[in-house]
Write a protein that holds these residues in place. Structure first.
Motif, PDB file in Angstrom:
ATOM      1  N   ARG A   1       6.331 -15.278   6.598  1.00  0.00           N
ATOM      2  CA  ARG A   1       7.547 -15.398   5.788  1.00  0.00           C
ATOM      3  C   ARG A   1       7.165 -15.587   4.322  1.00  0.00           C
ATOM      4  O   ARG A   1       6.845 -16.691   3.889  1.00  0.00           O
ATOM      5  CB  ARG A   1       8.401 -16.579   6.261  1.00  0.00           C
ATOM      6  N   GLY A   2       7.138 -14.484   3.572  1.00  0.00           N
ATOM      7  CA  GLY A   2       6.897 -14.577   2.140  1.00  0.00           C
ATOM      8  C   GLY A   2       5.474 -14.375   1.696  1.00  0.00           C
ATOM      9  O   GLY A   2       5.200 -14.418   0.489  1.00  0.00           O
ATOM     10  N   PHE A   3       4.535 -14.126   2.606  1.00  0.00           N
ATOM     11  CA  PHE A   3       3.146 -13.890   2.205  1.00  0.00           C
ATOM     12  C   PHE A   3       2.430 -13.112   3.295  1.00  0.00           C
ATOM     13  O   PHE A   3       2.952 -12.908   4.393  1.00  0.00           O
ATOM     14  CB  PHE A   3       2.422 -15.209   1.900  1.00  0.00           C
ATOM     15  N   ILE A   4       1.210 -12.658   2.986  1.00  0.00           N
ATOM     16  CA  ILE A   4       0.379 -11.900   3.923  1.00  0.00           C
ATOM     17  C   ILE A   4      -0.986 -12.565   4.005  1.00  0.00           C
ATOM     18  O   ILE A   4      -1.610 -12.864   2.979  1.00  0.00           O
ATOM     19  CB  ILE A   4       0.229 -10.435   3.473  1.00  0.00           C
ATOM     20  N   ASP A   5      -1.440 -12.807   5.229  1.00  0.00           N
ATOM     21  CA  ASP A   5      -2.762 -13.390   5.459  1.00  0.00           C
ATOM     22  C   ASP A   5      -3.716 -12.356   6.050  1.00  0.00           C
ATOM     23  O   ASP A   5      -3.285 -11.396   6.705  1.00  0.00           O
ATOM     24  CB  ASP A   5      -2.673 -14.575   6.427  1.00  0.00           C
ATOM     25  N   ALA A   6      -5.016 -12.588   5.820  1.00  0.00           N
ATOM     26  CA  ALA A   6      -6.056 -11.700   6.344  1.00  0.00           C
ATOM     27  C   ALA A   6      -6.945 -12.452   7.323  1.00  0.00           C
ATOM     28  O   ALA A   6      -7.277 -13.630   7.106  1.00  0.00           O
ATOM     29  CB  ALA A   6      -6.898 -11.132   5.201  1.00  0.00           C
ATOM     30  N   TYR A   7      -7.330 -11.759   8.402  1.00  0.00           N
ATOM     31  CA  TYR A   7      -8.264 -12.283   9.395  1.00  0.00           C
ATOM     32  C   TYR A   7      -9.366 -11.246   9.608  1.00  0.00           C
ATOM     33  O   TYR A   7      -9.145 -10.050   9.465  1.00  0.00           O
ATOM     34  CB  TYR A   7      -7.558 -12.548  10.730  1.00  0.00           C
ATOM     35  N   ARG A   8     -10.550 -11.737   9.979  1.00  0.00           N
ATOM     36  CA  ARG A   8     -11.673 -10.830  10.234  1.00  0.00           C
ATOM     37  C   ARG A   8     -12.275 -11.146  11.601  1.00  0.00           C
ATOM     38  O   ARG A   8     -12.262 -12.285  12.068  1.00  0.00           O
ATOM     39  CB  ARG A   8     -12.731 -10.959   9.142  1.00  0.00           C
ATOM     40  N   SER A   9     -12.784 -10.109  12.239  1.00  0.00           N
ATOM     41  CA  SER A   9     -13.510 -10.244  13.497  1.00  0.00           C
ATOM     42  C   SER A   9     -14.907  -9.685  13.314  1.00  0.00           C
ATOM     43  O   SER A   9     -15.068  -8.596  12.747  1.00  0.00           O
ATOM     44  CB  SER A   9     -12.789  -9.496  14.620  1.00  0.00           C
TER      45      SER A   9
ATOM     46  N   ASN B   1      -8.419 -15.120   4.206  1.00  0.00           N
ATOM     47  CA  ASN B   1      -7.781 -15.510   2.945  1.00  0.00           C
ATOM     48  C   ASN B   1      -6.333 -15.014   2.940  1.00  0.00           C
ATOM     49  O   ASN B   1      -5.840 -14.496   3.946  1.00  0.00           O
ATOM     50  CB  ASN B   1      -8.554 -14.977   1.724  1.00  0.00           C
ATOM     51  N   ARG B   2      -5.688 -15.130   1.790  1.00  0.00           N
ATOM     52  CA  ARG B   2      -4.302 -14.722   1.616  1.00  0.00           C
ATOM     53  C   ARG B   2      -4.242 -13.649   0.512  1.00  0.00           C
ATOM     54  O   ARG B   2      -4.060 -13.962  -0.667  1.00  0.00           O
ATOM     55  CB  ARG B   2      -3.439 -15.927   1.273  1.00  0.00           C
ATOM     56  N   PRO B   3      -4.391 -12.369   0.852  1.00  0.00           N
ATOM     57  CA  PRO B   3      -4.440 -11.326  -0.174  1.00  0.00           C
ATOM     58  C   PRO B   3      -3.135 -11.145  -0.933  1.00  0.00           C
ATOM     59  O   PRO B   3      -3.153 -10.671  -2.064  1.00  0.00           O
ATOM     60  CB  PRO B   3      -4.792 -10.067   0.612  1.00  0.00           C
ATOM     61  N   ALA B   4      -2.010 -11.508  -0.334  1.00  0.00           N
ATOM     62  CA  ALA B   4      -0.707 -11.390  -1.018  1.00  0.00           C
ATOM     63  C   ALA B   4       0.028 -12.713  -0.873  1.00  0.00           C
ATOM     64  O   ALA B   4       0.751 -12.919   0.108  1.00  0.00           O
ATOM     65  CB  ALA B   4       0.102 -10.245  -0.442  1.00  0.00           C
ATOM     66  N   PRO B   5      -0.131 -13.627  -1.837  1.00  0.00           N
ATOM     67  CA  PRO B   5       0.495 -14.943  -1.718  1.00  0.00           C
ATOM     68  C   PRO B   5       2.014 -14.913  -1.821  1.00  0.00           C
ATOM     69  O   PRO B   5       2.675 -15.869  -1.409  1.00  0.00           O
ATOM     70  CB  PRO B   5      -0.109 -15.733  -2.889  1.00  0.00           C
ATOM     71  N   ASN B   6       2.577 -13.837  -2.379  1.00  0.00           N
ATOM     72  CA  ASN B   6       4.023 -13.767  -2.560  1.00  0.00           C
ATOM     73  C   ASN B   6       4.485 -12.337  -2.340  1.00  0.00           C
ATOM     74  O   ASN B   6       4.100 -11.432  -3.073  1.00  0.00           O
ATOM     75  CB  ASN B   6       4.409 -14.235  -3.961  1.00  0.00           C
TER      76      ASN B   6
ATOM     77  N   ARG C   1      10.867 -11.906   0.057  1.00  0.00           N
ATOM     78  CA  ARG C   1      11.444 -12.263   1.346  1.00  0.00           C
ATOM     79  C   ARG C   1      10.538 -11.913   2.519  1.00  0.00           C
ATOM     80  O   ARG C   1      10.884 -12.141   3.672  1.00  0.00           O
ATOM     81  CB  ARG C   1      12.794 -11.554   1.522  1.00  0.00           C
ATOM     82  N   GLY C   2       9.383 -11.373   2.236  1.00  0.00           N
ATOM     83  CA  GLY C   2       8.438 -11.027   3.295  1.00  0.00           C
ATOM     84  C   GLY C   2       8.444  -9.549   3.595  1.00  0.00           C
ATOM     85  O   GLY C   2       9.491  -8.906   3.624  1.00  0.00           O
ATOM     86  N   ASN C   3       7.248  -8.981   3.808  1.00  0.00           N
ATOM     87  CA  ASN C   3       7.095  -7.558   4.079  1.00  0.00           C
ATOM     88  C   ASN C   3       5.744  -7.338   4.723  1.00  0.00           C
ATOM     89  O   ASN C   3       4.778  -8.026   4.384  1.00  0.00           O
ATOM     90  CB  ASN C   3       7.206  -6.751   2.775  1.00  0.00           C
ATOM     91  N   PRO C   4       5.638  -6.398   5.648  1.00  0.00           N
ATOM     92  CA  PRO C   4       4.326  -6.074   6.213  1.00  0.00           C
ATOM     93  C   PRO C   4       3.499  -5.252   5.234  1.00  0.00           C
ATOM     94  O   PRO C   4       4.021  -4.703   4.253  1.00  0.00           O
ATOM     95  CB  PRO C   4       4.680  -5.254   7.452  1.00  0.00           C
ATOM     96  N   SER C   5       2.223  -5.153   5.518  1.00  0.00           N
ATOM     97  CA  SER C   5       1.322  -4.394   4.653  1.00  0.00           C
ATOM     98  C   SER C   5       0.798  -3.170   5.377  1.00  0.00           C
ATOM     99  O   SER C   5       0.823  -3.076   6.595  1.00  0.00           O
ATOM    100  CB  SER C   5       0.137  -5.273   4.239  1.00  0.00           C
ATOM    101  N   SER C   6       0.316  -2.221   4.579  1.00  0.00           N
ATOM    102  CA  SER C   6      -0.591  -1.197   5.091  1.00  0.00           C
ATOM    103  C   SER C   6      -1.993  -1.584   4.666  1.00  0.00           C
ATOM    104  O   SER C   6      -2.196  -2.229   3.631  1.00  0.00           O
ATOM    105  CB  SER C   6      -0.229   0.191   4.566  1.00  0.00           C
ATOM    106  N   LEU C   7      -2.972  -1.220   5.475  1.00  0.00           N
ATOM    107  CA  LEU C   7      -4.372  -1.512   5.174  1.00  0.00           C
ATOM    108  C   LEU C   7      -5.156  -0.233   5.393  1.00  0.00           C
ATOM    109  O   LEU C   7      -5.058   0.382   6.466  1.00  0.00           O
ATOM    110  CB  LEU C   7      -4.876  -2.631   6.094  1.00  0.00           C
ATOM    111  N   THR C   8      -5.925   0.184   4.380  1.00  0.00           N
ATOM    112  CA  THR C   8      -6.618   1.465   4.431  1.00  0.00           C
ATOM    113  C   THR C   8      -8.059   1.299   3.993  1.00  0.00           C
ATOM    114  O   THR C   8      -8.328   0.733   2.927  1.00  0.00           O
ATOM    115  CB  THR C   8      -5.928   2.497   3.524  1.00  0.00           C
ATOM    116  N   ARG C   9      -8.977   1.762   4.787  1.00  0.00           N
ATOM    117  CA  ARG C   9     -10.401   1.778   4.438  1.00  0.00           C
ATOM    118  C   ARG C   9     -10.668   3.064   3.668  1.00  0.00           C
ATOM    119  O   ARG C   9     -10.489   4.181   4.194  1.00  0.00           O
ATOM    120  CB  ARG C   9     -11.236   1.723   5.712  1.00  0.00           C
TER     121      ARG C   9
END
Length: 374
Positions: free
Chosen positions: A254-262, A273-278, A281-289
């Motif tokens: 809700r309002g931010f995006i967190d990152a996890y690694r395996s 970490n938190r790549p998008a702290p704000n 109202r909240g939104n999903p991300s795309s992630l591209t290598r």
């Protein structure tokens, strides 16, 4: 049906980000993928994106626009269609397709919106899927954001025809809200990152599931992070492979995006970490290598000035750039849900749903942008 708008060229104010020399300001081109008066085009992140060079295919939902003070501006009393958009020129022009094989089951409502197509019910997958086929694509779909059942479809010809729907199990969880996020390990071996309901039945938290028999059976492998508190959720992952054993995923809160690694191919995850702290109202991300090794995250910004933003990482997500403003001309918060691919010339194509006025239709747009040199 071919759609295109005149490219809008604007300058990106690239900021110092501590990741080496920064690119010069670059041109950004905004293109309409699906835009019809009176319609609501939405949620590409739910459906998925696939690319083969400069051929790009993206899924989305098309309902009817209805202006409202609260919630999405979609008419919940009228049915929606599930479409694909295809580009053969790197995202500059698009054609709209409605494959017979992607029709949702009859009588289904997704997030309260009835589906227009009466497709077959999901069945057990016979297995034998070659996930590593060069023209393979998979899309995972849900019946509700809170409860199951969920299903998946797959294609061996770049999305022209589809097989399914195939059942996904509940993995012993209160419900499964499947959206499209998968990692192919080999011909019969694939992982899905899914949102499941929390223990109280509300959305949600992220899990990793895996098949090693071509989709016939799926097993729960791991949870991504702890169960969020009652006031929060952890949903809608976007995942990339960094190495044979290392994965990176970003999840919506809700309002931010967190990152996890395996570091063990999804068997366990740790908070990064938190790549998008704000994100408003909240939104999903795309992630591209990217081909140069960097990672790009893109997300809708649901606060004024409404729009689309991005960040880059040159160290596998350990640190992130300042925000790159792709556009900030949105009419209100009802936008975002992006998916991004890199085309042959190195530019990125980000697709999302958007509006330029509160009381105007929601449409599917694409932004073609240059991430600059590493």
């Amino acid at each position: 049906m071919m759609l295109r708008t005149t490219g809008i060229l604007i300058c990106l104010a690239w900021l110092a980000i501590g990741l080496g020399a920064q690119p010069e300001p670059s041109a950004v081109e905004h293109v309409a993928v699906f835009k019809e008066a009176g319609r609501f085009g939405g949620w590409p992140a739910n459906h998925g994106i696939w690319s083969w060079g400069d051929e790009i295919v993206v899924g989305f939902e098309a309902g009817y626009f209805q202006s409202r003070e609260q919630g999405h501006a979609i008419d919940y009393s009228r049915p929606a269609l599930h479409h694909l958009a295809r580009s053969l020129d790197g995202g500059r022009t698009w054609s709209i397709e409605t494959p017979e094989g992607l029709r949702p089951p009859a009588g289904l409502k997704v997030a309260g919106v009835p589906t227009a197509e009466g497709g077959p019910d999901a069945v057990d997958c016979p297995g034998g899927i070659d996930f590593a086929h060069p023209d393979f694509a998979l899309t995972a779909r849900m019946a509700s954001i809170h409860i199951g059942p969920s299903r998946f479809y797959y294609s061996m010809d770049r999305g022209k025809t589809w097989q399914g729907p195939c059942k996904l199990p509940d993995f012993g969880q209160p419900g499964v809200a499947a959206r499209t996020d998968y990692i192919v390990n080999g011909p019969g071996d694939c992982m899905l990152l899914l949102t499941v309901a929390k223990s109280n039945g509300r959305e949600g938290r992220v899990v990793t599931v895996r098949t090693t028999d071509g989709g016939k059976s799926w097993n729960l492998v791991s949870f991504v992070g702890p169960e969020p508190p009652v006031s929060d959720y952890s949903i809608m992952p976007a995942t990339v492979r960094l190495s044979p054993e290392r994965l990176l995923t970003t999840v919506r809160h809700r309002g931010f995006i967190d990152a996890y690694r395996s570091d063990d191919n999804g068997n366990s995850w740790y908070y990064l970490n938190r790549p998008a702290p704000n994100t408003g109202r909240g939104n999903p991300s795309s992630l591209t290598r990217l081909r140069d090794g960097r990672v790009a995250i893109v997300y809708g910004f649901r606060a004024e000035p409404f729009g689309m933003r991005a960040r880059l990482s040159a160290d596998e997500g350990s640190t992130w750039s300042e925000e790159i403003i792709l556009r900030q001309d949105g009419g209100n918060w009802d936008l975002g849900y992006p998916r991004t691919v890199q085309r042959q010339d190195g530019k990125l194509v980000t697709i999302y749903y958007y509006n330029e006025a509160k009381d105007s239709e929601r449409y599917i747009g694409a932004t073609i942008w240059d991430p600059g040199p590493r």
